[in-house]
Design a protein around this motif. Structure first.
Motif, PDB file in Angstrom:
ATOM      1  N   ARG A 290       0.839  -1.202   0.000  1.00  0.00           N
ATOM      2  CA  ARG A 290       0.000   0.000   0.000  1.00  0.00           C
ATOM      3  C   ARG A 290       0.875   1.254   0.000  1.00  0.00           C
ATOM      4  O   ARG A 290       0.568   2.236  -0.681  1.00  0.00           O
ATOM      5  CB  ARG A 290      -0.929  -0.001   1.212  1.00  0.00           C
ATOM      6  CG  ARG A 290      -1.957   1.138   1.175  1.00  0.00           C
ATOM      7  CD  ARG A 290      -2.830   1.173   2.416  1.00  0.00           C
ATOM      8  NE  ARG A 290      -3.617  -0.032   2.576  1.00  0.00           N
ATOM      9  CZ  ARG A 290      -3.439  -0.916   3.549  1.00  0.00           C
ATOM     10  NH1 ARG A 290      -2.499  -0.712   4.466  1.00  0.00           N
ATOM     11  NH2 ARG A 290      -4.201  -1.986   3.631  1.00  0.00           N
ATOM     12  N   ALA A 291       1.985   1.198   0.729  1.00  0.00           N
ATOM     13  CA  ALA A 291       2.905   2.342   0.762  1.00  0.00           C
ATOM     14  C   ALA A 291       3.550   2.568  -0.602  1.00  0.00           C
ATOM     15  O   ALA A 291       3.753   3.724  -1.017  1.00  0.00           O
ATOM     16  CB  ALA A 291       3.980   2.114   1.826  1.00  0.00           C
ATOM     17  N   ILE A 292       3.869   1.489  -1.309  1.00  0.00           N
ATOM     18  CA  ILE A 292       4.435   1.617  -2.650  1.00  0.00           C
ATOM     19  C   ILE A 292       3.410   2.239  -3.592  1.00  0.00           C
ATOM     20  O   ILE A 292       3.737   3.121  -4.403  1.00  0.00           O
ATOM     21  CB  ILE A 292       4.916   0.257  -3.187  1.00  0.00           C
ATOM     22  CG1 ILE A 292       6.036  -0.302  -2.310  1.00  0.00           C
ATOM     23  CG2 ILE A 292       5.394   0.387  -4.630  1.00  0.00           C
ATOM     24  CD1 ILE A 292       7.265   0.562  -2.233  1.00  0.00           C
ATOM     25  N   ASP A 293       2.142   1.816  -3.480  1.00  0.00           N
ATOM     26  CA  ASP A 293       1.084   2.419  -4.301  1.00  0.00           C
ATOM     27  C   ASP A 293       0.976   3.914  -4.033  1.00  0.00           C
ATOM     28  O   ASP A 293       0.822   4.724  -4.965  1.00  0.00           O
ATOM     29  CB  ASP A 293      -0.262   1.750  -4.015  1.00  0.00           C
ATOM     30  CG  ASP A 293      -0.432   0.415  -4.719  1.00  0.00           C
ATOM     31  OD1 ASP A 293       0.559  -0.073  -5.308  1.00  0.00           O
ATOM     32  OD2 ASP A 293      -1.545  -0.133  -4.691  1.00  0.00           O
ATOM     33  N   THR A 294       1.046   4.294  -2.765  1.00  0.00           N
ATOM     34  CA  THR A 294       0.971   5.718  -2.412  1.00  0.00           C
ATOM     35  C   THR A 294       2.146   6.488  -3.002  1.00  0.00           C
ATOM     36  O   THR A 294       1.972   7.589  -3.553  1.00  0.00           O
ATOM     37  CB  THR A 294       0.946   5.886  -0.879  1.00  0.00           C
ATOM     38  OG1 THR A 294      -0.207   5.231  -0.347  1.00  0.00           O
ATOM     39  CG2 THR A 294       0.914   7.365  -0.499  1.00  0.00           C
ATOM     40  N   LEU A 295       3.323   5.918  -2.895  1.00  0.00           N
ATOM     41  CA  LEU A 295       4.517   6.556  -3.456  1.00  0.00           C
ATOM     42  C   LEU A 295       4.378   6.731  -4.969  1.00  0.00           C
ATOM     43  O   LEU A 295       4.700   7.800  -5.521  1.00  0.00           O
ATOM     44  CB  LEU A 295       5.753   5.720  -3.130  1.00  0.00           C
ATOM     45  CG  LEU A 295       7.078   6.186  -3.738  1.00  0.00           C
ATOM     46  CD1 LEU A 295       7.421   7.597  -3.261  1.00  0.00           C
ATOM     47  CD2 LEU A 295       8.191   5.205  -3.388  1.00  0.00           C
ATOM     48  N   ILE A 296       3.895   5.695  -5.637  1.00  0.00           N
ATOM     49  CA  ILE A 296       3.699   5.779  -7.095  1.00  0.00           C
ATOM     50  C   ILE A 296       2.723   6.895  -7.432  1.00  0.00           C
ATOM     51  O   ILE A 296       2.948   7.688  -8.359  1.00  0.00           O
ATOM     52  CB  ILE A 296       3.204   4.429  -7.651  1.00  0.00           C
ATOM     53  CG1 ILE A 296       4.325   3.397  -7.592  1.00  0.00           C
ATOM     54  CG2 ILE A 296       2.692   4.580  -9.081  1.00  0.00           C
ATOM     55  CD1 ILE A 296       3.884   1.980  -7.917  1.00  0.00           C
ATOM     56  N   GLY A 297       1.622   6.984  -6.669  1.00  0.00           N
ATOM     57  CA  GLY A 297       0.647   8.046  -6.913  1.00  0.00           C
ATOM     58  C   GLY A 297       1.256   9.428  -6.727  1.00  0.00           C
ATOM     59  O   GLY A 297       1.000  10.344  -7.516  1.00  0.00           O
ATOM     60  N   ASP A 298       2.091   9.573  -5.695  1.00  0.00           N
ATOM     61  CA  ASP A 298       2.738  10.867  -5.460  1.00  0.00           C
ATOM     62  C   ASP A 298       3.660  11.237  -6.623  1.00  0.00           C
ATOM     63  O   ASP A 298       3.698  12.399  -7.062  1.00  0.00           O
ATOM     64  CB  ASP A 298       3.552  10.823  -4.169  1.00  0.00           C
ATOM     65  CG  ASP A 298       2.681  10.736  -2.918  1.00  0.00           C
ATOM     66  OD1 ASP A 298       1.469  11.016  -3.020  1.00  0.00           O
ATOM     67  OD2 ASP A 298       3.226  10.378  -1.854  1.00  0.00           O
ATOM     68  N   LEU A 299       4.402  10.268  -7.113  1.00  0.00           N
ATOM     69  CA  LEU A 299       5.313  10.529  -8.229  1.00  0.00           C
ATOM     70  C   LEU A 299       4.539  10.842  -9.510  1.00  0.00           C
ATOM     71  O   LEU A 299       4.846  11.804 -10.221  1.00  0.00           O
ATOM     72  CB  LEU A 299       6.219   9.314  -8.454  1.00  0.00           C
ATOM     73  CG  LEU A 299       7.209   8.991  -7.330  1.00  0.00           C
ATOM     74  CD1 LEU A 299       7.875   7.644  -7.582  1.00  0.00           C
ATOM     75  CD2 LEU A 299       8.267  10.083  -7.202  1.00  0.00           C
TER      76      LEU A 299
END
Length: 363
Positions: A290-299
């Motif tokens: 879930r944290a990786i998904d959030t990071l991807i969304g931020d990028l």
């Protein structure tokens, strides 16, 4: 601008053809099918320098005795979190698949596992094996020594280093898995071969001749060398990858590397290493992905330069190609198709069935 036509083949037809060719070269049927599957996956993700374009070369090496048709792949070193595999000069796809499966199995027990290979061969794009682990919701790092030296040490002209690639795959929750696959050179040499087959020029920055001038004609690649990514940093990266995937495993590195483009009979003793991490040993898998998904969304949603429509994550464009080529067919350049037709006639098997043509614009 030139326009080059490509034929299209369905993944199933391409798999059937590759498998038939490898069986005709006297590889066991099961091995032929496994290799065919990986080669087609390479073309489906757009790694056309490492897919079916290599088939004629593989068959030539098999028939010349440069590859062992029936290898006895075995462990020569084994501890709880590591192993070294001797591929007995078998097809690299088989050797690295065995190494990857072993690393995944060991990582389930130990949290992290490192498996190296020796006496292997060219195995196609690095991401194929990193993705095997990410499909199990694990993280993978893959290193390999390339099968020909195309790069000198920084500031030199003697070809002592290869493209030595690295791949890293990281699982996500709902996003496309993050999969980085890159050579330590400005491009993989397979892309040079693909450009030559399509009759295209290379962009400046890929290669340089021995006088220091840009080399853009891929048919004259022997007159120069590939450039490292990031100047001296890419040279350093190629060196350490080669040590970790080659020297550490008792595999070829530096002057020991055999140019399999020119020598079909000498054993290459190719080395690869795969490292697998079980996310659950470090963090809760659900929380991590879930944290990786959030990071991807931020990028992806960050501010963009003028003219930029989308910020891409590593692996996204390959995933899109897989879906597009699965539905609409895999492009096979006319140069590659001619080689495959000659190979089919040589092996007395049916030619690759194609069903349409596509035109691609190339600078």
């Amino acid at each position: 601008m030139t326009h080059n036509k490509s034929s299209l083949a369905t993944p199933a037809e391409l798999h059937t053809f590759v498998g038939a060719a490898l069986r005709a070269a006297d590889l066991p049927a099961g091995d032929a099918e496994a290799i065919a599957s990986l080669m087609v996956q390479a073309d489906m993700q757009g790694s056309d320098g490492h897919g079916v374009i290599r088939l004629s070369q593989y068959v030539k090496r098999i028939e010349a005795g440069g590859i062992n048709r029936v290898p006895k792949i075995r462990m020569v070193s084994d501890r709880p979190a590591m192993a070294v595999i001797d591929g007995d000069n078998g097809m690299g796809h088989l050797v690295v698949t065995a190494a990857t499966k072993l690393a995944i199995e060991k990582a389930r027990e130990t949290g992290v596992a490192w498996v190296g290979t020796r006496n292997s061969n060219h195995a196609g794009p690095a991401s194929l094996y990193a993705r095997m682990a990410v499909e199990q919701k694990m993280i993978a790092l893959y290193f390999a020594v390339g099968n020909a030296n195309h790069m000198p040490p920084w500031g030199g002209t003697d070809l002592l280093l290869s493209t030595n690639p690295i791949a890293v795959a990281i699982p996500t929750k709902d996003e496309v898995d993050v999969v980085l696959d890159m050579a330590s050179t400005a491009t993989a040499y397979g892309k040079v071969k693909a450009k030559a087959k399509r009759g295209e020029l290379m962009p400046e920055g890929w290669m340089m001749d021995r006088s220091g001038r840009p080399l853009v004609d891929p048919t004259k690649s022997d007159e120069g060398f590939l450039l490292p990514i990031g100047g001296h940093k890419g040279y350093g990266l190629a060196l350490v990858i080669g040590i970790l995937a080659g020297t550490l495993n008792g595999a070829a590195m530096g002057k020991q590397v055999v140019d399999f483009n020119k020598d079909s009979s000498t054993r290459t003793n190719t080395g690869q290493s795969i490292v697998v991490l079980d996310v659950n040993a470090f963090a809760d898998l659900e929380d991590f992905t879930r944290a990786i998904d959030t990071l991807i969304g931020d990028l992806r949603n960050s501010a963009k330069l003028p003219g930029v429509d989308r910020i891409w994550m590593p692996g996204e464009q390959s995933a899109i190609k897989r879906e597009r080529f699965r539905a609409g067919g895999i492009p096979i350049s006319n140069g590659v198709l001619r080689d495959l037709d000659l190979l089919a006639d040589q092996l007395s098997i049916g030619r690759l069935k194609t069903f349409s043509t596509a035109t691609t614009g190339v600078l």
